[in-house]
Scaffold this active site. Structure first.
Site, PDB file in Angstrom:
ATOM      1  CG  HIS A  97      -1.977   1.054   1.148  1.00  0.00           C
ATOM      2  ND1 HIS A  97      -1.722   2.376   1.435  1.00  0.00           N
ATOM      3  CD2 HIS A  97      -3.268   0.994   0.761  1.00  0.00           C
ATOM      4  CE1 HIS A  97      -2.834   3.081   1.246  1.00  0.00           C
ATOM      5  NE2 HIS A  97      -3.784   2.261   0.835  1.00  0.00           N
TER       6      HIS A  97
ATOM      7  CD  GLU B 164      -5.378   1.673  -3.097  1.00  0.00           C
ATOM      8  OE1 GLU B 164      -6.577   1.758  -2.856  1.00  0.00           O
ATOM      9  OE2 GLU B 164      -4.506   1.684  -2.219  1.00  0.00           O
TER      10      GLU B 164
HETATM   11  P1  PGA Z   1      -9.446   6.325   0.243  1.00  0.00           P
HETATM   12  O1  PGA Z   1      -8.289   5.236   0.499  1.00  0.00           O
HETATM   13  O2  PGA Z   1     -10.634   5.574  -0.314  1.00  0.00           O
HETATM   14  O3  PGA Z   1      -9.715   6.907   1.596  1.00  0.00           O
HETATM   15  O4  PGA Z   1      -8.912   7.316  -0.735  1.00  0.00           O
HETATM   16  C1  PGA Z   1      -8.066   4.204  -0.407  1.00  0.00           C
HETATM   17  C2  PGA Z   1      -6.878   3.392   0.036  1.00  0.00           C
HETATM   18  O5  PGA Z   1      -5.913   3.955   0.548  1.00  0.00           O
HETATM   19  O6  PGA Z   1      -6.880   2.154  -0.091  1.00  0.00           O
END
Ligand code: PGA
Length: 273
Positions: free
Chosen positions: A107, A186
C-alpha cells in the site's frame, strides 16, 4: 466481461480499535444481508473487510459465526518480511492462515511512511504466496498531472520491479497468478484527497498491466477517494462493464451506509449466482 468476478475491499487502515471494527462489520453484514439474499449467493462478488491486525480475528469470527451466508471475508492490511521465528512484533504470513485468505501488500502509505521498497514488496508477495494466501498488490503513481501514457509506464515499471523482487525471493509470476493475485491501482494523489482518478485513467492502467504481463484475465481494482455517489461509474452497466474488476475503498468504508451503497453498485452489475 460481465462474468468476471468483482472484488470490493474495505481498507480500514488504523482508524478504529477492534471493538469498533467488529461493530462496523456487524452493521455492514446486517445491511447487506437483504441485498445479498435478493441477489442470491454472491459468487460473482467477493467482499473483503481489512481491519487492523488486532481486529482480524474478532471480525473474521463474527462473520463466520453470525453471517456465514453473506460470504464476506477478511483481508490483512500488511504482512511481515520475515517468516515465523524470533522476530519480535512481526506477523508472518503463515500466521494468517485460517484467518485471512488475502493480504494487501505494498500500500502506498507503507511505501511512503515506512520506506517500503519494491524489493520489500516483492519479498512480501513471495511470503504471502508461500503461505498459500492471495496477495492484493497495490501499485500507483504519484504523478497528479502526467499524461496517461506516463502513468501507464510508471505503474508497469513498478509492477515489474515487484514481480522481479518476488522472483528473487522464490515466487515467479505463474505462482503469483495461481495464488489469486489481484492488483489494485491506487494513484497516490487520489488516496484520501476526495479527488479520484478518472475511469479512463484506471482502465488504461488496467489494460497496460494486462498487456505488459500478457495476462488478459488479471484482476485489476481501483482505489483512491471512491465514494457511494460515484461507485456505479467504476463498474459500468451489466452489458457494458468497465475494464476494472472492483474497488479498494478507504475512507468511505468506515461508514456502513456508504460502503453498503458501493457494494450495491457492484451487485447491480453482477449476475445472480
Ligand atoms: P481512500 O483510500 O478511499 O480513503 O482514498 C483508499 C486506500 O488507501 O486504499
Amino acid at each position: 466481461m460481465s462474468s468476471r468476478q468483482i472484488t470490493v475491499i474495505a481498507n480500514w487502515k488504523a482508524n478504529l480499535p477492534p471493538s469498533e471494527e467488529v461493530a462496523l462489520a456487524k452493521a455492514i453484514a446486517e445491511e447487506l444481508g437483504s441485498a445479498l439474499k435478493v441477489k442470491g449467493s454472491p459468487s460473482s462478488l467477493r467482499l473483503l473487510l481489512a481491519p487492523s491486525a488486532l481486529g482480524l480475528v474478532p471480525v473474521a469470527s463474527l462473520l463466520r459465526r453470525e453471517y456465514p451466508e453473506a460470504g464476506i471475508d477478511v483481508a490483512a492490511q500488511d504482512v511481515s518480511l520475515s517468516s515465523a521465528g524470533a522476530f519480535t512484533g512481526e506477523i508472518p504470513a503463515e500466521h494468517f492462515v485460517g484467518i485471512a485468505p488475502a493480504i494487501i501488500v505494498g500500500h502506498s502509505e507503507r511505501r511512503r511512511d515506512r520506506g517500503e521498497s519494491d524489493e520489500a514488496v516483492g519479498v512480501k508477495l513471495a511470503r504471502v504466496v508461500a503461505a498459500g494466501l492471495a496477495p492484493v498488490l497495490c501499485l500507483g503513481d504519484n504523478l497528479p498531472s502526467a499524461d496517461i501514457a506516463a502513468r501507464v509506464d510508471f505503474v508497469q515499471a513498478q509492477c515489474a520491479a515487484a514481480f522481479a523482487a518476488a522472483e528473487r525471493a522464490g515466487c515467479n509470476a505463474t505462482q503469483l497468478y495461481a495464488a489469486g493475485l489481484v492488483i489494485a491501482y491506487e494513484p497516490v494523489w487520489a488516496i484520501g484527497t476526495g479527488n479520484p482518478a478518472s475511469v479512463e485513467i484506471a482502465e488504461a492502467i488496467a489494460s497496460g498491466l494486462r498487456s505488459a504481463l500478457n495476462r488478459e484475465e488479471l484482476p485489476v481494482l481501483y482505489g483512491g477517494s471512491v465514494d457511494a455517489a460515484s461507485a456505479a461509474t467504476w463498474f459500468g452497466t451489466p452489458s457494458a462493464r468497465t475494464g476494472l474488476d472492483g474497488l479498494l475503498v478507504g475512507g468511505a468504508s468506515l461508514h456502513a451506509d456508504r460502503f453498503v451503497a458501493i457494494v450495491r453498485a457492484a451487485l447491480a452489475v453482477t449476475e445472480p449466482a
